[in-house]
Design a protein around this motif. Structure first.
Motif, PDB file in Angstrom:
ATOM      1  N   ALA A 257       0.827  -1.212   0.000  1.00 16.79           N
ATOM      2  CA  ALA A 257       0.000   0.000   0.000  1.00 16.79           C
ATOM      3  C   ALA A 257       0.861   1.261   0.000  1.00 16.79           C
ATOM      4  CB  ALA A 257      -0.945   0.007   1.199  1.00 16.79           C
ATOM      5  N   LYS A 258       2.114   1.136   0.446  1.00  9.70           N
ATOM      6  CA  LYS A 258       2.993   2.308   0.388  1.00  9.70           C
ATOM      7  C   LYS A 258       4.089   2.118  -0.655  1.00  9.70           C
ATOM      8  CE  LYS A 258       6.083   0.738   4.000  1.00  9.70           C
ATOM      9  NZ  LYS A 258       6.742   0.936   5.265  1.00  9.70           N
TER      10      LYS A 258
ATOM     11  N   GLY B  82      -0.137   3.668  -3.102  1.00  9.58           N
ATOM     12  CA  GLY B  82       0.844   4.667  -2.694  1.00  9.58           C
ATOM     13  C   GLY B  82       1.330   5.570  -3.817  1.00  9.58           C
TER      14      GLY B  82
ATOM     15  N   GLU C  34      -0.591  -4.312  13.467  1.00  9.70           N
ATOM     16  CA  GLU C  34      -1.554  -3.783  12.502  1.00  9.70           C
ATOM     17  C   GLU C  34      -2.510  -4.860  12.008  1.00  9.70           C
ATOM     18  OE1 GLU C  34      -0.516  -1.367   9.034  1.00  9.70           O
ATOM     19  OE2 GLU C  34       1.194  -0.694  10.205  1.00  9.70           O
TER      20      GLU C  34
ATOM     21  N   LEU D 180     -17.899   6.791   0.910  1.00 14.42           N
ATOM     22  CA  LEU D 180     -17.115   7.564   1.878  1.00 14.42           C
ATOM     23  C   LEU D 180     -17.867   8.248   3.013  1.00 14.42           C
ATOM     24  CD1 LEU D 180     -15.871  10.865   0.209  1.00 14.42           C
ATOM     25  CD2 LEU D 180     -18.018   9.737  -0.238  1.00 14.42           C
ATOM     26  N   ALA D 181     -19.086   7.817   3.295  1.00 10.67           N
ATOM     27  CA  ALA D 181     -19.761   8.304   4.519  1.00 10.67           C
ATOM     28  C   ALA D 181     -19.881   9.823   4.607  1.00 10.67           C
ATOM     29  CB  ALA D 181     -19.061   7.753   5.767  1.00 10.67           C
ATOM     30  N   MET D 182     -20.131  10.485   3.486  1.00 15.17           N
ATOM     31  CA  MET D 182     -20.363  11.931   3.538  1.00 15.17           C
ATOM     32  C   MET D 182     -21.779  12.296   3.106  1.00 15.17           C
ATOM     33  SD  MET D 182     -16.930  13.908   2.395  1.00 15.17           S
ATOM     34  CE  MET D 182     -17.625  15.478   2.916  1.00 15.17           C
ATOM     35  N   ASN D 183     -22.603  11.290   2.924  1.00 12.15           N
ATOM     36  CA  ASN D 183     -23.992  11.496   2.515  1.00 12.15           C
ATOM     37  C   ASN D 183     -24.827  10.435   3.234  1.00 12.15           C
ATOM     38  OD1 ASN D 183     -24.060   9.033   0.764  1.00 12.15           O
ATOM     39  ND2 ASN D 183     -22.430  10.146  -0.299  1.00 12.15           N
TER      40      ASN D 183
ATOM     41  N   LYS E  57     -24.578   5.278   4.526  1.00  7.96           N
ATOM     42  CA  LYS E  57     -23.475   4.935   5.437  1.00  7.96           C
ATOM     43  C   LYS E  57     -23.716   3.559   6.018  1.00  7.96           C
ATOM     44  CE  LYS E  57     -22.946   9.626   7.075  1.00  7.96           C
ATOM     45  NZ  LYS E  57     -23.245  10.549   8.127  1.00  7.96           N
TER      46      LYS E  57
ATOM     47  N   ARG F  31     -11.536   2.268  -1.028  1.00 11.93           N
ATOM     48  CA  ARG F  31     -10.843   2.319   0.272  1.00 11.93           C
ATOM     49  C   ARG F  31     -11.571   1.484   1.315  1.00 11.93           C
ATOM     50  NH1 ARG F  31      -9.030   8.315  -0.357  1.00 11.93           N
ATOM     51  NH2 ARG F  31      -7.178   7.781  -1.534  1.00 11.93           N
TER      52      ARG F  31
ATOM     53  N   PHE G  58     -10.437   1.559   4.644  1.00 18.54           N
ATOM     54  CA  PHE G  58      -9.977   2.051   5.944  1.00 18.54           C
ATOM     55  C   PHE G  58     -11.073   1.887   6.995  1.00 18.54           C
ATOM     56  CE2 PHE G  58      -7.443   5.590   3.576  1.00 18.54           C
ATOM     57  CZ  PHE G  58      -6.494   4.658   3.200  1.00 18.54           C
ATOM     58  N   GLU G  59     -10.654   1.819   8.264  1.00 22.89           N
ATOM     59  CA  GLU G  59     -11.623   1.829   9.362  1.00 22.89           C
ATOM     60  C   GLU G  59     -12.544   3.041   9.216  1.00 22.89           C
ATOM     61  OE1 GLU G  59      -9.988   1.709  13.301  1.00 22.89           O
ATOM     62  OE2 GLU G  59      -8.665   0.012  12.835  1.00 22.89           O
ATOM     63  N   ASN G  60     -13.820   2.833   9.425  1.00 26.30           N
ATOM     64  CA  ASN G  60     -14.835   3.903   9.434  1.00 26.30           C
ATOM     65  C   ASN G  60     -15.064   4.566   8.079  1.00 26.30           C
ATOM     66  OD1 ASN G  60     -14.969   3.683  12.367  1.00 26.30           O
ATOM     67  ND2 ASN G  60     -13.028   4.804  12.380  1.00 26.30           N
ATOM     68  N   ARG G  61     -14.415   4.094   7.027  1.00 23.39           N
ATOM     69  CA  ARG G  61     -14.502   4.759   5.737  1.00 23.39           C
ATOM     70  C   ARG G  61     -15.950   4.845   5.236  1.00 23.39           C
ATOM     71  NH1 ARG G  61     -12.071   7.995   1.730  1.00 23.39           N
ATOM     72  NH2 ARG G  61     -13.023   7.468  -0.231  1.00 23.39           N
TER      73      ARG G  61
ATOM     74  N   LYS H 212     -19.068   4.834  10.567  1.00 24.41           N
ATOM     75  CA  LYS H 212     -18.366   4.482  11.789  1.00 24.41           C
ATOM     76  C   LYS H 212     -18.596   3.014  12.147  1.00 24.41           C
ATOM     77  CE  LYS H 212     -17.014   6.961  15.872  1.00 24.41           C
ATOM     78  NZ  LYS H 212     -17.287   8.012  16.831  1.00 24.41           N
TER      79      LYS H 212
ATOM     80  N   ASN I 180      -4.144   6.807   8.364  1.00 26.50           N
ATOM     81  CA  ASN I 180      -4.684   7.339   7.116  1.00 26.50           C
ATOM     82  C   ASN I 180      -5.441   8.645   7.346  1.00 26.50           C
ATOM     83  OD1 ASN I 180      -7.599   6.781   7.462  1.00 26.50           O
ATOM     84  ND2 ASN I 180      -6.909   4.643   7.529  1.00 26.50           N
TER      85      ASN I 180
ATOM     86  N   ASN J  21       4.598   5.674   6.171  1.00 25.78           N
ATOM     87  CA  ASN J  21       3.457   5.931   5.272  1.00 25.78           C
ATOM     88  C   ASN J  21       2.408   6.791   5.962  1.00 25.78           C
ATOM     89  OD1 ASN J  21       2.146   5.630   2.772  1.00 25.78           O
ATOM     90  ND2 ASN J  21       1.016   3.823   3.466  1.00 25.78           N
TER      91      ASN J  21
END
Lengths: 462, 209
Positions: free
Chosen positions: A194-195, A228, A316, A407-410, A413, A426, A428-431, A434, B26, B81
């Motif tokens: 990922a990086k 990345g 992780e 992305l939880a902006m509308n 969710k 993505r 990611f956690e909570n992406r 929540k 992130n 990162n």
């Protein structure tokens, strides 16, 4: 450093000068904005009493906060209403081209691509990381922050903070049935990390990429930042030109343009900073099991053992298992899911919807399924082909265009603990909300999860 | 002619540290998307690491951004990162407004790195071992002042055993921009207006349409 690659040639063409600090001042050939990251940028302009220098080179949409079920104004969420209204006021005040509702609205990277706004050889920028999508056209494209958005608005230029190296990645072999661009992207990310792309632009090539249609190429370039790499691109070819021909903003005399486009790709003697080859021959559909895009496996593989990792990496991985509610060493195949999201700038195009429809046709969904077209144009095309009927008859929701559950902006969710099979980018956690749990996958895989309520191999349903 | 802004010259960042050395933090962790619905950066400092710092509305006091020992810290110590994910400037703006002026990490996602350069946060890279060393020191004595020296490309702290400091790395253009104040680059970009016009004239695709 790389030499004679598309990145070098395009960047040189757009370089205004070297600043005294050694950085390049770069001209933005096309600038795209959406409501979220542009609002403070327009404010900065207003504060300094500046106008937009080249308004004809900036294009805007509203996509992140727009509800996709009920788009009646004012929106129920007052913040979404304010942000949308702010964009509408800004485009009017500053004279920016705006693809508003009824005028081609949709997810920014879907809209600007299908309108023919992105051409080979451009520097394309936007305050959004997935701007790399436009690399599919042979543009050098990447995202940056709001202050740089304001710089482009005020001067059509920005300062390049550092020079990117170029890694050439060749995808060779043959894709199995049901294995598509998204799977190759996730496979690349799990192999390079990922990086792994930090400091690089990724140049994609090889027989698999050459054989991809434009929309599949967009999916691959869209995912470069998840590996990345700030930018990803593909040298333009006949497929690129065929896609562009006849679109609204494509030059009418395309033959003159093609001469330039043919000249802008990486030279045969191009020098790369790094080269990789990925054989896709035995690739199965890829599914992410964790909370990083590199935590991905083939659908018939087992999730990794915690013992395979040490130190910080182990912490992780343990954290990811805890968050995802999964057990190390078990199979991902058969994992029950609560909700399906098909859409986004990664997989919200017509070819993605066609893939989903092939599996959903004549079947019923077992769990809540959102199908969200990437733009009004994609929606219209899908409806003309009758795809909407296939989705609705299967029991899925057929929405209006927007970023939706990416992305939880509308309003779309996940609730805490809900598990989603998602075609977005993505995990990611909570992406997605929540406590929500995301499994990234292709439209085929998401559709197969819809009809079974589990993560399965879409090849079994094709 | 370069426009010099003297008070914007950043040669050193000196301040106490906040240790948060996890890898792959992130942008959704740093600034949850929900808060990006505000049309201004003004309140972003309050929202930094919100989902980690507050659970059911109650502050998690062990979080380094809540822990009173690190209150007022200006330098964030992160892992590898750092700030991967989105291009949202809300993340570095939130850190800046929280009080962060320098970041020491093993590495950064490129877009975040560029955003720091653009808003005048000194984001430098040191080795994994040196991250551990710094975290250990801050945890032992949270009053330790840390110094990022952009002139010598080194990081040090008071009462450090070795006199020479820890070597750190930063893209050279960014370093120069911070040192001479040209990171606040808009006036310089504007001063080259004529040359910008020349580029617009030579771009073949602007003539196609």
């Amino acid at each position: 450093m790389s030499k004679n690659t598309l990145k070098d040639k395009v960047l040189d063409l757009h370089t205004v000068c070297r600043l005294e600090d050694g950085r390049r001042q770069v001209f933005a050939g096309v600038h795209l904005v959406h409501e979220v990251t542009s609002a403070p940028a327009f404010d900065m302009l207003r504060e300094l009493g500046l106008r937009v220098k080249y308004p004809e080179l900036t294009y805007a949409v509203c996509d992140h906060v727009i509800p996709t079920d009920n788009s009646c104004r004012p929106f129920q969420d007052p913040q979404a209403e304010v942000l949308t209204k702010t964009l509408e006021d800004n485009v009017r005040e500053f004279g920016i081209n705006y693809f508003g509702p009824g005028k081609g609205q949709g997810v920014c990277h879907v809209v600007f691509s299908e309108q023919g706004l992105i051409l080979p050889g451009m520097v394309a920028v936007c305050g959004d990381s997935h701007t790399s999508t436009y690399g599919a056209f042979g543009a050098f494209a990447f995202g940056f922050g709001t202050t740089q958005v304001s710089h482009v608005l005020a001067t059509q230029t920005f300062a390049m903070d550092k020079e990117l190296k170029v890694r050439r990645i060749d995808f060779n072999g043959r894709l199995e049935k049901g294995v598509v661009s998204k799977d190759t992207a996730l496979d690349m990310i799990r192999k390079l990390g990922a990086k792994g792309g930090n400091g690089f632009a990724y140049e994609f090539g090889g027989s698999v990429v050459n054989g991809m249609e434009m929309e599949a190429r967009m999916t691959l370039c869209n995912m470069a930042p998840e590996g990345g790499a700030k930018s990803g691109y593909i040298n333009p070819d006949g497929e690129t030109y065929n896609y562009l021909a006849g679109r609204r903003f494509t030059p009418s005399d395309i033959s003159k343009a093609i001469k330039f486009w043919d000249s802008i790709g990486s030279n045969n003697d191009a020098v790369y900073d790094d080269r990789r080859e990925i054989d896709v021959s035995n690739l199965e559909p890829m599914i992410t099991w964790g909370t990083s895009s590199e935590q991905a496996i083939m659908v018939h593989e087992r999730m990794p053992a915690v013992e395979d990792y040490s130190g910080k990496a182990r912490e992780e991985v343990e954290k990811a298992y805890l968050y995802m509610g999964l057990k190390p060493g078990e199979k991902i195949y058969g994992t029950p899911v609560d909700i399906i999201f098909i859409g986004s700038c990664t997989n919200g195009r017509i070819s993605d919807l066609r893939q989903a429809s092939r599996i959903l046709k004549g079947r019923k969904v077992k769990v809540r399924t959102l199908v969200v077209p990437g733009s009004e144009s994609v929606k219209g095309e899908a409806e003309a082909e009758g795809l909407d009927k296939i989705f609705l008859e299967a029991g899925a929701e057929w929405r209006n265009p927007g970023c939706s559950m990416c992305l939880a902006m509308n309003p779309d969710k996940l609730k805490p603990g809900e598990r989603c099979a998602s075609t977005s980018n993505r995990n990611f956690e909570n992406r997605q909300g929540k406590g929500g749990r995301t499994h990234l996958m292709s439209p085929y895989s998401a559709a197969a999860a819809a009809i079974t309520g589990r993560i399965v191999d879409p090849g079994e349903y094709l | 002619m370069t426009i010099i802004i003297p008070d914007k010259e950043i040669r050193f960042v000196i301040g106490r540290g906040i240790p948060k050395p996890a890898d792959n933090q992130n942008t959704d962790d740093i600034l949850p998307a929900n808060f990006m619905k505000e049309p201004s950066f003004r309140r972003m400092g309050e929202y930094v690491y919100f989902n980690e710092r507050f659970i059911d509305g109650k502050p998690v006091m062990s979080h380094p951004f809540n822990d009173p020992r690190y209150s007022g810290g200006k330098i964030l110590i992160a892992g590898a990162n750092f700030a991967t994910g989105s291009s949202r400037e809300h993340a570095p703006q939130g850190l800046y407004r929280f009080g962060i002026r320098g970041i020491i990490a093993e590495g950064y996602a490129d877009i975040f790195d560029g955003n720091c350069a653009t808003i005048g946060i000194a984001a430098v890279r040191v080795s994994r071992e040196d991250i551990s060393l710094l975290v250990e020191q801050i945890e032992k004595d949270s009053d330790t002042n840390i110094i990022i020296n952009l002139l010598t490309k080194s990081v040090s702290y008071q009462r450090m055993d070795t006199g020479r400091g820890i070597p750190c790395d930063i893209p050279e253009g960014t370093r120069q921009a911070l040192i001479n104040g040209s990171w606040d680059v808009l006036p310089i970009l504007q001063s080259n207006e004529e040359r910008v016009g020349e580029v617009a004239l030579r771009l073949p695709y602007l003539r196609f349409r």
